[in-house]
Design an enzyme around this catalytic site. Structure first.
Site, mmCIF file in Angstrom:
data_model
loop_
_atom_site.group_PDB
_atom_site.id
_atom_site.type_symbol
_atom_site.label_atom_id
_atom_site.label_comp_id
_atom_site.label_asym_id
_atom_site.label_seq_id
_atom_site.Cartn_x
_atom_site.Cartn_y
_atom_site.Cartn_z
ATOM 1 N N ALA A 202 0.717 -1.258 0.305
ATOM 2 C CA ALA A 202 -0.091 -0.050 -0.059
ATOM 3 C C ALA A 202 0.855 1.309 0.028
ATOM 4 O O ALA A 202 0.662 2.022 -0.615
ATOM 5 C CB ALA A 202 -1.045 0.003 1.352
ATOM 6 N N CYS A 327 18.922 0.573 4.887
ATOM 7 C CA CYS A 327 18.181 -0.803 5.701
ATOM 8 C C CYS A 327 17.427 -0.226 6.808
ATOM 9 O O CYS A 327 17.291 0.759 6.937
ATOM 10 C CB CYS A 327 19.690 -1.444 6.178
ATOM 11 S SG CYS A 327 20.983 -1.367 5.049
#
Ligand code: PLP
Length: 382
Positions: A202, A327
């Site tokens: 989404a 990350c």
């Protein structure tokens, strides 16, 4: 007054759409969609409405959509050896992924390391079809079926894989194909992809973070459930549905579908960002330019300038963009995508990723920030 900023990191997470925010606010008081009373039925309507919207984004059927907590969870659901065909057990003995995939595919899901083969890419980031074809030919079907997973469009370079060829190849060799359409959805027309499963997220469409979906063909073949419990989401993903996030996902999907036809204008703007880079830093190297790419993505290296340092400079100058792969710790690691493409990744690369709402103001801020960041390098070299 706050200084204006340009948000050029849509591939990391697109800004939340007003329609998604409104849909979520309206869903906060919803009941449990499994309850039969009026409040439950109202919540069920919200979930099923969103399911239809997400299905239309990829030309699928609402009943073939399973909501998950993220695209990563969707991948974790699908990348496993134990599946079912109706009531019969169906085993996948080996997973073939792409070296340039997002880590949620590349890590191999629930397969052990020796059950996973990573297929390489060429210098433009396109999958090595010959290598995959050879692997599928050599695959020992007596041990189980082959499962293939690959990104449809790359999150770093925007490079679009030849999905029609991939679908044909995997089908011809009797395998099953999972395509990660996270970056492609809302940016290219996905109405006729034909993979067995598509994965969506989404927040790359302007919906909330923490909502994903699997869209499957209807052939009675499904993985073992990720969670067992109340049997929600066709028994594949037990747990009360996150009605609020799903409502936002549906609203974002509806709006994103309408934007697919505006991607030519987005590509024209993206190319002006590229011209700006070329004009300011003529030695800049653009990655994946030889392949078909998402309209919104630009990935480039500035020789002599570490991407991580440049990113900080851009941020201070009011421009949010990304360097390599961020990350979860916020650290920037070397790009496994560039490495797979055989690019010398010493300095890393910068990614500009825009949306249909990005305009001249963002381009102007970028130009000023680039001049400042690159000007610093030129001064140091003088
Ligand atoms: N696949 C691709 C290509 C992505 O870019 C991302 C997110 O960066 C994911 C999967 C994971 O999505 P999510 O954040 O919903 O787990």
């Amino acid at each position: 007054m706050a200084r204006p900023r340009a948000y050029l990191d849509h591939n990391a997470s697109a800004p939340l759409r007003a329609s998604a925010r409104e849909a979520m606010l309206a869903a906060f008081d919803a009941g449990n969609p499994s309850s039969v009373h009026a409040e439950g039925r109202a919540a069920r309507r919200v979930v099923e409405d969103a399911r239809r919207a997400v299905a239309s984004l990829v030309g699928g059927r609402a009943e073939d959509v399973v909501f998950t907590a993220s695209a990563t969870e969707a991948a974790s659901t699908l990348l496993r050896p134990d599946w079912r065909e109706g009531r019969a057990r169906l085993g996948f003995s080996h997973l073939y992924v792409c070296e340039a995939d997002h880590p949620c595919l590349r890590a191999g899901g629930h397969f052990t390391a020796d059950q996973v083969t990573r297929i390489g890419v060429d210098g433009d980031g396109l999958l090595d079809f010959d290598a995959l074809a050879e692997c599928l030919t050599r695959h020992d079907r007596a041990q189980g079926l082959p499962l293939v997973a690959c990104h449809l469009a790359n999150n770093e370079t925007g490079v679009i894989q030849d999905w029609a060829r991939l679908v044909d190849l995997v089908q011809e060799r009797g395998g099953r194909l999972v395509l990660d359409a996270v970056q492609a959805a809302g940016r290219i027309d996905l109405k006729n992809v034909g993979a067995h499963h598509l994965i969506l997220s989404a927040h790359k469409l302007g919906g909330p973070k923490g909502a994903g979906a699997i869209l499957s063909v209807c052939d009675g073949i499904a993985p073992a459930p990720l969670h067992v419990g109340g049997g929600q989401e066709r028994g594949l993903r037990a747990g009360t549905e996150n009605v609020v996030a799903i409502a936002g996902f549906g609203a974002a999907a509806r709006e994103a579908l309408g934007e697919v036809e505006r991607m030519a204008a987005v590509a024209a703007l993206r190319d002006r960002f590229a011209q700006t880079v070329r004009a300011c830093a003529p030695g800049a190297v653009f990655h994946g330019e030889g392949a078909s790419r998402l309209a919104n993505t630009l990935f480039f290296s500035l020789p002599g300038l570490k991407a991580e340092t440049a990113q900080i400079g851009f941020d201070l100058a009011g421009v949010a963009l990304s360097a390599g792969s961020a990350c979860s710790s916020g650290k920037v690691g070397p790009s496994h995508v560039l490495r797979a493409m055989g690019v010398d990744d010493e300095g890393g690369a910068l990614r500009v990723s825009i949306g249909a709402q990005t305009g001249e103001a963002e381009l102007a801020l970028f130009e000023v920030a680039l001049a400042r960041v690159w000007g610093g390098v030129a001064k140091a070299a003088a």
